[in-house]
Design a protein around this motif. Structure first.
Motif, short mmCIF file in Angstrom:
data_model
loop_
_atom_site.label_atom_id
_atom_site.label_comp_id
_atom_site.label_asym_id
_atom_site.label_seq_id
_atom_site.Cartn_x
_atom_site.Cartn_y
_atom_site.Cartn_z
N ILE A 71 0.85 -1.19 0.00
CA ILE A 71 0.00 0.00 0.00
C ILE A 71 0.89 1.23 0.00
O ILE A 71 1.77 1.37 0.85
CB ILE A 71 -0.93 0.02 1.23
CG1 ILE A 71 -1.77 -1.26 1.28
CG2 ILE A 71 -1.83 1.25 1.21
CD1 ILE A 71 -2.66 -1.37 2.50
N ILE A 72 0.67 2.10 -0.97
CA ILE A 72 1.43 3.34 -1.05
C ILE A 72 0.57 4.44 -0.46
O ILE A 72 -0.53 4.72 -0.96
CB ILE A 72 1.82 3.66 -2.51
CG1 ILE A 72 2.70 2.52 -3.04
CG2 ILE A 72 2.53 5.00 -2.61
CD1 ILE A 72 2.95 2.57 -4.52
N PHE A 132 4.23 1.92 2.14
CA PHE A 132 5.27 2.84 1.69
C PHE A 132 4.72 4.25 1.80
O PHE A 132 3.72 4.59 1.18
CB PHE A 132 5.61 2.51 0.23
CG PHE A 132 6.80 3.25 -0.32
CD1 PHE A 132 8.06 3.09 0.21
CD2 PHE A 132 6.65 4.09 -1.42
CE1 PHE A 132 9.17 3.75 -0.33
CE2 PHE A 132 7.75 4.76 -1.97
CZ PHE A 132 9.01 4.58 -1.42
N PHE A 133 5.38 5.06 2.62
CA PHE A 133 4.89 6.42 2.85
C PHE A 133 5.67 7.39 1.99
O PHE A 133 6.91 7.43 2.05
CB PHE A 133 5.03 6.78 4.34
CG PHE A 133 4.22 5.88 5.21
CD1 PHE A 133 2.89 6.14 5.48
CD2 PHE A 133 4.78 4.71 5.73
CE1 PHE A 133 2.13 5.30 6.26
CE2 PHE A 133 4.03 3.85 6.52
CZ PHE A 133 2.70 4.15 6.78
N TRP A 169 7.68 1.42 5.51
CA TRP A 169 8.84 1.95 4.79
C TRP A 169 8.63 3.42 4.47
O TRP A 169 7.52 3.83 4.12
CB TRP A 169 9.04 1.18 3.47
CG TRP A 169 9.14 -0.30 3.63
CD1 TRP A 169 8.17 -1.23 3.34
CD2 TRP A 169 10.26 -1.06 4.12
NE1 TRP A 169 8.62 -2.50 3.61
CE2 TRP A 169 9.90 -2.43 4.10
CE3 TRP A 169 11.54 -0.70 4.58
CZ2 TRP A 169 10.77 -3.45 4.51
CZ3 TRP A 169 12.40 -1.72 4.99
CH2 TRP A 169 12.01 -3.07 4.96
N ALA A 170 9.70 4.19 4.56
CA ALA A 170 9.63 5.61 4.22
C ALA A 170 10.33 5.84 2.89
O ALA A 170 11.32 5.20 2.57
CB ALA A 170 10.30 6.44 5.32
N CYS A 171 9.80 6.80 2.14
CA CYS A 171 10.32 7.10 0.80
C CYS A 171 11.58 7.98 0.89
O CYS A 171 11.57 9.02 1.55
CB CYS A 171 9.21 7.81 0.03
SG CYS A 171 9.75 8.70 -1.42
N ARG A 172 12.63 7.56 0.22
CA ARG A 172 13.91 8.28 0.25
C ARG A 172 13.77 9.72 -0.26
O ARG A 172 14.21 10.66 0.36
CB ARG A 172 14.93 7.47 -0.58
CG ARG A 172 16.18 8.15 -1.02
CD ARG A 172 16.97 8.81 0.09
NE ARG A 172 17.35 7.92 1.17
CZ ARG A 172 17.70 8.36 2.40
NH1 ARG A 172 17.70 9.64 2.69
NH2 ARG A 172 18.03 7.51 3.33
N MET A 173 13.09 9.87 -1.41
CA MET A 173 13.00 11.21 -2.01
C MET A 173 12.21 12.17 -1.11
O MET A 173 12.57 13.34 -0.96
CB MET A 173 12.33 11.11 -3.38
CG MET A 173 12.23 12.43 -4.09
SD MET A 173 11.51 12.20 -5.73
CE MET A 173 10.95 13.86 -6.05
N SER A 174 11.14 11.65 -0.49
CA SER A 174 10.35 12.51 0.40
C SER A 174 11.19 12.92 1.60
O SER A 174 11.12 14.07 2.06
CB SER A 174 9.10 11.78 0.88
OG SER A 174 8.40 11.25 -0.21
N ALA A 175 11.98 12.00 2.14
CA ALA A 175 12.83 12.30 3.28
C ALA A 175 13.83 13.40 2.89
O ALA A 175 14.04 14.37 3.63
CB ALA A 175 13.57 11.05 3.75
N ASP A 176 14.42 13.26 1.71
CA ASP A 176 15.40 14.25 1.26
C ASP A 176 14.73 15.61 1.03
O ASP A 176 15.27 16.64 1.41
CB ASP A 176 16.07 13.78 -0.04
CG ASP A 176 16.98 12.58 0.20
OD1 ASP A 176 17.26 12.29 1.39
OD2 ASP A 176 17.39 11.92 -0.78
N SER A 192 14.51 3.66 -1.35
CA SER A 192 14.17 4.27 -2.65
C SER A 192 12.94 3.58 -3.24
O SER A 192 12.58 2.48 -2.82
CB SER A 192 15.34 4.12 -3.62
OG SER A 192 15.48 2.75 -3.96
N ALA A 193 12.34 4.24 -4.20
CA ALA A 193 11.16 3.67 -4.86
C ALA A 193 11.51 2.32 -5.47
O ALA A 193 10.73 1.36 -5.39
CB ALA A 193 10.65 4.63 -5.92
#
Lengths: 169, 104
Positions: A24-25, A54-55, A128-135, A153-154
């Motif tokens: 689930i995204i 995946f958030f 799981w947390a999204c790398r791009m959103s964290a950045d 990452s995605a």
């Protein structure tokens, strides 16, 4: 009508033993859009389905320690409230609508977001947390809810959820 | 409504096999139901079943996993260990109760 069964009638809990997987995204940070993913994840786990969340983007608000307990619901832009749209823009309306929705959810004994995430983690769900959103938001793992396993990452998420049924919320 | 025989007990069940008559259940039958789904009862299992039966009597509804943990004080993680894969339905089955109807 009464029938006598010869073999005992027993629910077939494990008969359909599958490797079913659900991914689930969660991409929204509104209170009302946080719940569908949480409820479905919880239901899937209760049915023995391996579940990954995946958030990403605004969905990060669901796992950001600063915001996760304070998601909001607004009438603005939501015609399904069947109220005049102008009303939603009045001062205090969003907090009032949020309060009402939180109460309606609590009345059904459905937990608030942080507690719900804990229940999902306790049931074996993966967060799981999204790398791009964290950045983008300059957040590190310690800024996120403790049960979040990692920032990935995605493509890592796609890899982890091979063969899964995928929901985008 | 079908009647099925488990461990020499004739019990009323629904189409899936969940018991429909609260009073037809006893502990010996509970253990036999558990055995049918591959569960060997321990004191920890009985704690869960006892809570479910008492709560059903009070509420008229089978407790959900969340209720078993928040009201019954039995942690969710443990429920998944005691009744693997589908804890809510398995617990209800052993306790001789209908499946929980709540979503959470």
């Amino acid at each position: 009508m009464t029938t006598i069964e010869s073999a005992p009638l027993v629910p077939s809990f494990d008969a359909e033993e599958t490797d079913r997987k659900l991914a689930i995204i969660c991409s929204k940070g509104n209170l009302d859009m946080a719940y569908p993913g949480l409820i479905l994840a919880n239901a899937a786990l209760g049915e023995g389905v391996e579940t990954h969340l995946f958030f990403t983007f605004w969905g990060f608000d669901m796992i950001n320690k600063k915001t996760m307990g304070d998601l909001k619901f607004t009438m603005l832009g939501n015609t399904a409230t069947h109220m005049p749209q102008g009303l939603g823009g009045l001062p205090g309306m969003t907090s009032m609508a949020t309060r009402q929705m939180k109460k309606a959810i609590a009345d059904l004994d459905v937990p608030e977001v942080p507690e719900f995430l804990q229940q999902i983690a306790d049931s074996g769900g993966h967060l799981w947390a999204c790398r791009m959103s964290a950045d983008m938001q300059h957040l590190e793992k310690e800024d996120l809810y403790d049960e979040v396993e990692d920032i990935i990452s995605a493509s890592d998420f796609i890899e982890k959820t091979e063969g899964a049924q995928m929901l985008f919320i | 409504m079908p009647v099925t025989t488990i461990a020499d007990h004739d019990i009323h069940v629904d189409a899936e096999g969940f018991m429909t008559e609260y009073d037809e259940w006893n502990q010996q039958l509970g253990a036999a139901l558990a055995a049918q789904i591959g569960i060997e009862m321990t004191p920890e299992h009985w704690k869960v079943v006892d809570f479910l039966r008492t709560d059903y009597k009070d509420q008229g509804e089978t407790a959900t996993l969340r209720r078993v943990s928040t009201v019954g004080g039995l942690p969710t993680k443990q429920l998944f260990v005691l009744f693997p894969k589908k804890p809510a339905k398995k617990m209800a089955y052993v306790a001789g109760l209908p499946k929980p109807r709540g979503c959470v």
